[in-house]
Enzyme design. Structure first.
Site, PDB file in Angstrom:
ATOM      1  N   PRO A  51      -2.542   8.530  -2.874  1.00 23.11           N
ATOM      2  CG  PRO A  51      -4.591   7.601  -2.959  1.00 23.11           C
ATOM      3  CD  PRO A  51      -2.771   7.728  -4.341  1.00 23.11           C
ATOM      4  CB  CYS A  52      -4.241   8.783   3.143  1.00 21.93           C
ATOM      5  SG  CYS A  52      -4.765   7.799   4.646  1.00 21.93           S
ATOM      6  N   PRO A  53      -2.805   5.529   2.454  1.00 21.76           N
ATOM      7  CG  PRO A  53      -3.127   2.908   3.715  1.00 21.76           C
ATOM      8  CD  PRO A  53      -3.693   4.457   2.092  1.00 21.76           C
TER       9      PRO A  53
END
Lengths: 73, 209
Positions: A12-14
Protein backbone atom coordinates in the site's frame (compact mmCIF):
# COMPACT_ATOMS: atom_id res chain seq x y z
CA UNK A 1 13.98 -6.10 -21.53
CA UNK A 2 14.08 -4.04 -18.40
CA UNK A 3 17.22 -3.80 -16.31
CA UNK A 4 15.39 -4.11 -13.01
CA UNK A 5 12.05 -5.45 -11.89
CA UNK A 6 10.00 -4.51 -8.84
CA UNK A 7 6.78 -6.16 -7.72
CA UNK A 8 4.70 -3.77 -5.63
CA UNK A 9 1.44 -5.72 -5.74
CA UNK A 10 -0.09 -5.78 -2.29
CA UNK A 11 2.15 -2.92 -1.12
CA UNK A 12 0.00 0.00 0.00
CA UNK A 13 0.79 3.71 -0.35
CA UNK A 14 3.45 5.11 0.02
CA UNK A 15 5.61 1.97 -0.10
CA UNK A 16 5.69 1.56 -3.90
CA UNK A 17 7.14 5.07 -4.22
CA UNK A 18 9.63 4.41 -1.44
CA UNK A 19 10.77 1.19 -3.12
CA UNK A 20 10.91 2.75 -6.58
CA UNK A 21 13.06 5.62 -5.31
CA UNK A 22 15.36 3.13 -3.55
CA UNK A 23 15.70 1.00 -6.69
CA UNK A 24 16.34 4.03 -8.92
CA UNK A 25 19.11 5.17 -6.61
CA UNK A 26 21.15 2.01 -7.36
CA UNK A 27 20.64 2.21 -11.13
CA UNK A 28 22.76 3.86 -13.79
CA UNK A 29 21.42 6.65 -15.97
CA UNK A 30 19.48 5.25 -18.96
CA UNK A 31 18.65 1.95 -17.26
CA UNK A 32 15.00 0.97 -16.99
CA UNK A 33 12.91 -0.29 -14.10
CA UNK A 34 9.68 -2.23 -14.56
CA UNK A 35 7.17 -2.00 -11.71
CA UNK A 36 3.94 -3.90 -11.25
CA UNK A 37 1.30 -2.78 -8.78
CA UNK A 38 -2.30 -3.53 -7.93
CA UNK A 39 -3.68 -0.17 -6.84
CA UNK A 40 -6.16 1.99 -8.76
CA UNK A 41 -4.25 5.11 -7.77
CA UNK A 42 -0.81 3.76 -8.67
CA UNK A 43 -0.84 5.34 -12.14
CA UNK A 44 -1.58 8.81 -10.83
CA UNK A 45 0.97 8.39 -8.03
CA UNK A 46 3.81 7.19 -10.21
CA UNK A 47 3.12 9.93 -12.79
CA UNK A 48 3.35 12.57 -10.06
CA UNK A 49 6.49 10.91 -8.75
CA UNK A 50 8.13 10.91 -12.19
CA UNK A 51 7.17 14.52 -12.83
CA UNK A 52 8.66 15.55 -9.50
CA UNK A 53 11.85 13.50 -9.68
CA UNK A 54 12.50 14.03 -13.41
CA UNK A 55 12.71 10.36 -14.43
CA UNK A 56 10.90 9.23 -17.60
CA UNK A 57 7.79 7.06 -17.70
CA UNK A 58 8.43 5.01 -20.82
CA UNK A 59 5.34 2.86 -20.59
CA UNK A 60 2.19 2.61 -18.52
CA UNK A 61 -0.29 -0.24 -18.78
CA UNK A 62 -3.46 0.15 -16.73
CA UNK A 63 -5.74 -2.64 -15.61
CA UNK A 64 -6.36 -4.91 -12.67
CA UNK A 65 -2.59 -4.96 -12.34
CA UNK A 66 -0.70 -1.89 -13.49
CA UNK A 67 2.68 -2.04 -15.10
CA UNK A 68 5.05 0.87 -15.62
CA UNK A 69 8.48 1.17 -17.11
CA UNK A 70 10.63 3.99 -15.78
CA UNK A 71 13.88 5.15 -17.34
CA UNK A 72 16.38 6.77 -15.05
CA UNK A 73 17.52 10.12 -16.40
CA UNK B 1 53.46 51.47 -31.13
CA UNK B 2 50.94 54.27 -31.69
CA UNK B 3 48.54 56.13 -29.40
CA UNK B 4 44.82 56.72 -29.99
CA UNK B 5 45.55 59.67 -32.25
CA UNK B 6 47.86 57.51 -34.36
CA UNK B 7 51.04 59.20 -33.21
CA UNK B 8 54.06 57.08 -32.57
CA UNK B 9 54.57 56.75 -28.79
CA UNK B 10 57.53 54.38 -28.88
CA UNK B 11 59.74 57.37 -29.46
CA UNK B 12 58.66 58.91 -26.13
CA UNK B 13 61.04 59.30 -23.28
CA UNK B 14 60.80 56.12 -21.09
CA UNK B 15 60.11 58.12 -17.91
CA UNK B 16 57.30 59.99 -19.64
CA UNK B 17 55.88 56.70 -20.88
CA UNK B 18 55.94 55.30 -17.36
CA UNK B 19 54.13 58.40 -16.13
CA UNK B 20 51.44 58.11 -18.82
CA UNK B 21 50.98 54.40 -18.11
CA UNK B 22 50.65 55.13 -14.42
CA UNK B 23 47.99 57.77 -15.08
CA UNK B 24 46.04 55.44 -17.36
CA UNK B 25 46.12 52.63 -14.80
CA UNK B 26 44.92 54.96 -12.08
CA UNK B 27 42.02 56.30 -14.12
CA UNK B 28 40.95 52.76 -15.10
CA UNK B 29 41.11 51.68 -11.45
CA UNK B 30 39.08 54.75 -10.42
CA UNK B 31 36.36 53.90 -12.91
CA UNK B 32 36.32 50.21 -12.06
CA UNK B 33 35.93 50.74 -8.34
CA UNK B 34 32.29 51.95 -8.37
CA UNK B 35 31.39 49.15 -10.78
CA UNK B 36 32.98 46.59 -8.47
CA UNK B 37 31.11 48.07 -5.53
CA UNK B 38 27.83 47.83 -7.43
CA UNK B 39 28.59 44.21 -8.32
CA UNK B 40 29.16 43.41 -4.65
CA UNK B 41 25.84 45.04 -3.67
CA UNK B 42 24.03 43.13 -6.40
CA UNK B 43 25.59 39.87 -5.31
CA UNK B 44 24.41 40.27 -1.72
CA UNK B 45 20.92 41.19 -2.99
CA UNK B 46 20.73 38.11 -5.22
CA UNK B 47 21.83 35.97 -2.30
CA UNK B 48 19.12 37.38 -0.04
CA UNK B 49 16.45 36.87 -2.75
CA UNK B 50 17.64 33.29 -3.29
CA UNK B 51 17.40 32.51 0.39
CA UNK B 52 13.88 33.96 0.53
CA UNK B 53 12.47 31.80 -2.27
CA UNK B 54 10.63 28.70 -1.17
CA UNK B 55 12.68 25.57 -1.36
CA UNK B 56 11.37 22.19 -2.35
CA UNK B 57 10.73 21.19 1.24
CA UNK B 58 7.93 19.97 3.45
CA UNK B 59 7.59 20.77 7.14
CA UNK B 60 4.96 19.27 9.37
CA UNK B 61 4.01 20.47 12.84
CA UNK B 62 2.75 17.34 14.54
CA UNK B 63 0.50 18.32 17.44
CA UNK B 64 -1.98 15.44 17.64
CA UNK B 65 -1.25 12.23 19.46
CA UNK B 66 -3.81 9.88 17.93
CA UNK B 67 -2.66 6.94 15.85
CA UNK B 68 -4.75 7.78 12.77
CA UNK B 69 -3.67 11.42 12.57
CA UNK B 70 -0.05 10.47 13.13
CA UNK B 71 -0.26 7.85 10.38
CA UNK B 72 -1.51 10.56 8.00
CA UNK B 73 1.41 12.81 8.95
CA UNK B 74 3.94 10.00 8.43
CA UNK B 75 2.43 8.90 5.11
CA UNK B 76 2.84 12.46 3.80
CA UNK B 77 6.36 12.67 5.23
CA UNK B 78 7.62 9.36 3.83
CA UNK B 79 5.84 9.91 0.51
CA UNK B 80 7.48 13.33 0.13
CA UNK B 81 10.86 11.89 1.07
CA UNK B 82 10.41 9.18 -1.59
CA UNK B 83 9.78 11.96 -4.10
CA UNK B 84 13.13 13.47 -3.28
CA UNK B 85 11.86 16.23 -1.00
CA UNK B 86 13.53 17.26 2.25
CA UNK B 87 11.11 16.78 5.10
CA UNK B 88 11.09 18.05 8.70
CA UNK B 89 8.64 16.97 11.37
CA UNK B 90 8.24 18.86 14.63
CA UNK B 91 6.60 17.08 17.50
CA UNK B 92 4.78 19.26 20.00
CA UNK B 93 2.43 18.41 22.88
CA UNK B 94 0.42 15.24 22.16
CA UNK B 95 2.46 14.69 19.01
CA UNK B 96 5.46 13.68 21.14
CA UNK B 97 3.70 10.33 21.55
CA UNK B 98 4.76 9.41 18.02
CA UNK B 99 8.44 9.39 18.96
CA UNK B 100 8.02 7.97 22.45
CA UNK B 101 9.75 4.64 22.99
CA UNK B 102 9.01 4.09 26.68
CA UNK B 103 7.56 5.65 29.82
CA UNK B 104 9.63 6.60 32.86
CA UNK B 105 8.55 7.47 36.42
CA UNK B 106 11.90 7.38 38.18
CA UNK B 107 13.29 10.72 39.31
CA UNK B 108 10.18 12.71 38.34
CA UNK B 109 8.24 14.92 40.75
CA UNK B 110 4.73 13.78 41.68
CA UNK B 111 2.94 15.99 39.11
CA UNK B 112 5.09 14.62 36.30
CA UNK B 113 4.56 11.08 37.56
CA UNK B 114 0.81 11.65 37.38
CA UNK B 115 1.13 13.03 33.89
CA UNK B 116 3.32 10.11 32.83
CA UNK B 117 0.67 7.71 34.10
CA UNK B 118 -2.00 9.40 31.99
CA UNK B 119 0.02 9.81 28.80
CA UNK B 120 0.40 6.93 26.32
CA UNK B 121 3.17 4.49 27.24
CA UNK B 122 4.75 4.49 23.78
CA UNK B 123 3.95 5.00 20.09
CA UNK B 124 2.62 1.42 20.07
CA UNK B 125 -0.16 2.26 22.52
CA UNK B 126 -2.06 5.15 21.00
CA UNK B 127 -5.79 5.81 20.78
CA UNK B 128 -7.61 6.62 17.55
CA UNK B 129 -9.36 9.99 17.08
CA UNK B 130 -12.64 8.26 16.18
CA UNK B 131 -14.03 4.85 17.10
CA UNK B 132 -11.58 4.46 19.95
CA UNK B 133 -14.17 2.59 22.07
CA UNK B 134 -12.01 2.44 25.20
CA UNK B 135 -9.06 1.07 23.27
CA UNK B 136 -10.87 -1.59 21.24
CA UNK B 137 -10.70 0.61 18.14
CA UNK B 138 -6.90 0.76 17.90
CA UNK B 139 -6.62 -3.02 18.37
CA UNK B 140 -9.11 -3.51 15.57
CA UNK B 141 -7.41 -0.98 13.27
CA UNK B 142 -3.97 -2.48 13.87
CA UNK B 143 -5.27 -5.93 12.96
CA UNK B 144 -6.95 -4.66 9.78
CA UNK B 145 -3.86 -2.70 8.80
CA UNK B 146 -1.59 -5.69 9.28
CA UNK B 147 -3.90 -7.80 7.13
CA UNK B 148 -3.72 -5.20 4.37
CA UNK B 149 0.05 -4.82 4.65
CA UNK B 150 -0.21 -1.25 5.94
CA UNK B 151 2.76 -0.46 8.15
CA UNK B 152 2.23 0.28 11.82
CA UNK B 153 3.02 3.72 13.24
CA UNK B 154 6.39 2.65 14.75
CA UNK B 155 7.32 1.15 11.39
CA UNK B 156 6.45 4.42 9.68
CA UNK B 157 8.59 6.34 12.15
CA UNK B 158 11.49 4.00 11.41
CA UNK B 159 10.96 4.37 7.64
CA UNK B 160 10.90 8.17 7.97
CA UNK B 161 14.16 8.04 9.89
CA UNK B 162 15.71 5.78 7.23
CA UNK B 163 14.63 8.16 4.47
CA UNK B 164 16.36 11.04 6.23
CA UNK B 165 13.27 12.85 7.53
CA UNK B 166 14.33 15.34 10.20
CA UNK B 167 12.57 14.54 13.48
CA UNK B 168 12.57 17.35 16.02
CA UNK B 169 11.07 17.15 19.50
CA UNK B 170 9.75 20.40 20.97
CA UNK B 171 11.66 21.16 24.18
CA UNK B 172 8.92 23.31 25.64
CA UNK B 173 6.35 20.52 25.24
CA UNK B 174 8.73 18.06 26.89
CA UNK B 175 9.19 20.48 29.76
CA UNK B 176 5.45 21.01 30.24
CA UNK B 177 4.59 17.33 30.00
CA UNK B 178 7.57 16.14 32.00
CA UNK B 179 8.91 13.99 29.19
CA UNK B 180 12.63 13.14 29.38
CA UNK B 181 15.03 12.59 26.49
CA UNK B 182 15.47 8.97 27.60
CA UNK B 183 11.77 8.38 26.86
CA UNK B 184 12.12 9.42 23.21
CA UNK B 185 13.79 7.74 20.25
CA UNK B 186 17.55 8.28 19.89
CA UNK B 187 17.09 9.56 16.34
CA UNK B 188 15.32 12.76 17.33
CA UNK B 189 16.81 16.23 17.53
CA UNK B 190 15.68 18.86 20.01
CA UNK B 191 14.48 22.32 19.18
CA UNK B 192 12.01 25.07 19.90
CA UNK B 193 9.80 27.29 17.82
CA UNK B 194 12.66 28.97 15.94
CA UNK B 195 13.88 25.62 14.63
CA UNK B 196 10.40 24.88 13.31
CA UNK B 197 9.99 28.32 11.78
CA UNK B 198 13.35 28.22 10.10
CA UNK B 199 12.35 25.06 8.22
CA UNK B 200 8.74 26.13 7.70
CA UNK B 201 9.56 29.47 6.09
CA UNK B 202 11.63 27.69 3.44
CA UNK B 203 9.02 25.01 2.78
CA UNK B 204 6.52 25.00 -0.05
CA UNK B 205 4.32 22.68 1.94
CA UNK B 206 3.65 23.18 5.63
CA UNK B 207 1.10 21.15 7.54
CA UNK B 208 -0.34 21.19 11.02
CA UNK B 209 -1.56 17.77 12.02
Amino acid sequence: MSDRYLDCRGRPCPLPLVEISRAIKDMASGETLTVTAADRAFGADVKAWAKKTGHTLVEFVDGEVQRVVIRKT
Amino acid sequence: MTDAAGEDVSALDPSLRRLIEGLVEKSVADRLQPIQEQMATLRTRVESVESATLADRVSILVFSGEMDKLLAAFIVATGAAAMGTRVSMFFAFWGLAAIKKRRMFKGKPITEKMMAAMLPRSSRRLATSRMNMLGIGPVFFKRVMRKKNVQSLPEFVELARELGVRLVACRLSMEVMGIREAELLEAVEYGNVAVYLEDARDSRVTLFV
